[in-house]
Design an enzyme around this catalytic site. Sequence first.
Site, short mmCIF file in Angstrom:
data_model
loop_
_atom_site.label_atom_id
_atom_site.label_comp_id
_atom_site.label_asym_id
_atom_site.label_seq_id
_atom_site.Cartn_x
_atom_site.Cartn_y
_atom_site.Cartn_z
N SER A 133 0.79 -1.24 0.00
CA SER A 133 0.00 0.00 0.00
C SER A 133 0.82 1.28 0.00
O SER A 133 0.26 2.37 -0.13
CB SER A 133 -0.97 0.00 1.18
OG SER A 133 -2.06 -0.84 0.92
N LYS B 165 3.11 6.80 5.05
CA LYS B 165 2.17 5.84 4.49
C LYS B 165 2.70 4.46 4.82
O LYS B 165 3.90 4.19 4.65
CB LYS B 165 2.04 5.99 2.96
CG LYS B 165 1.04 5.00 2.35
CD LYS B 165 -0.37 5.35 2.72
CE LYS B 165 -1.35 4.24 2.35
NZ LYS B 165 -1.33 3.09 3.28
N THR B 166 1.82 3.59 5.26
CA THR B 166 2.21 2.23 5.59
C THR B 166 1.90 1.27 4.44
O THR B 166 1.14 1.60 3.52
CB THR B 166 1.47 1.74 6.85
OG1 THR B 166 0.06 1.81 6.61
CG2 THR B 166 1.83 2.58 8.06
N GLY B 167 2.48 0.11 4.52
CA GLY B 167 2.21 -0.96 3.57
C GLY B 167 2.30 -2.30 4.27
O GLY B 167 3.07 -2.46 5.22
#
Length: 286
Positions: free
Chosen positions: A84, A222-224
């Site tokens: 993501s 932003k995380t993933g």
Amino acid sequence: MNFFFSGNSINRKFSNSLFVIALFPFLSTIFSACRSNNVKVDNELKQHFNKYGAVGCFGMFDNSRGKYTVYNIERFRERYSPASTFKIANALIAMQSGKVRDDSVIIQWDGVQRANEAWNRDMSLYQAFRVSAVPAFQQIAKLIGRDTMQFWLDSLKYGNMKIGPAVDSFWLDQSLQISADEQLGLVKKLYFKQLPFRASVQESVKKMMIQENNSAYQLAFKTGWGTTPSGKPLAWVVGWMEENRHTYPFVLNFEVDASKESEIPEIRKQLLKDILIDLGFYKGRM
């Protein structure tokens, strides 16, 4: 050429030419504009990964001093699925191409009930980014289309720049891969609005990424959450820290055993905080 690294053993023992030669390809990639003594290899950060049973890497750029801090150089150069974190690029491309006018445009829910209740509704681009709504960004990718998407992946030199068979899942299915090195370069350019997008588009995405913003600091990321090529749970955090008007873009990448997969959101949060505290943040002195 002299290299000055810190860390218990590196700064004392590895000034020989073989070490310099081994590191040169890496340094020429991420630190091409930097002097070699502006790179700090901090292997003391390993203790924080060990605490959570994680194997990973971390990198940060201190913009005011032009210095980099890196843990686990070998992994830092390896490419993984962006998961993501690709929503950063996806949102930029959507607005730049005009497929989505701005971050207030509503993305219609497809009516499919999913386990994440936050995804089961109509939402703006801003809201979709904030809850990391995969279905919404899959719709956006279809709107952008393969040719336009490929043009921008090439323009950004985004990892291996491969879309693969499906334009709505290539950042999830191992087709597209990117290194922590490359992620750090991307977020650094985004912060300073140096990417090949309109300044207003970059500013919109920057605002989407802000998680904490107060008089002492700003933390944005932003995380993933995906998998490694071998199938292990993989986590990303890509963003920046601001403190005392100084900016520090960073990237965190790690994997854990399958038994810990459900713990990734909490590990991701705590591991990042542990590292930032270790590096001196949250104290108003950076």
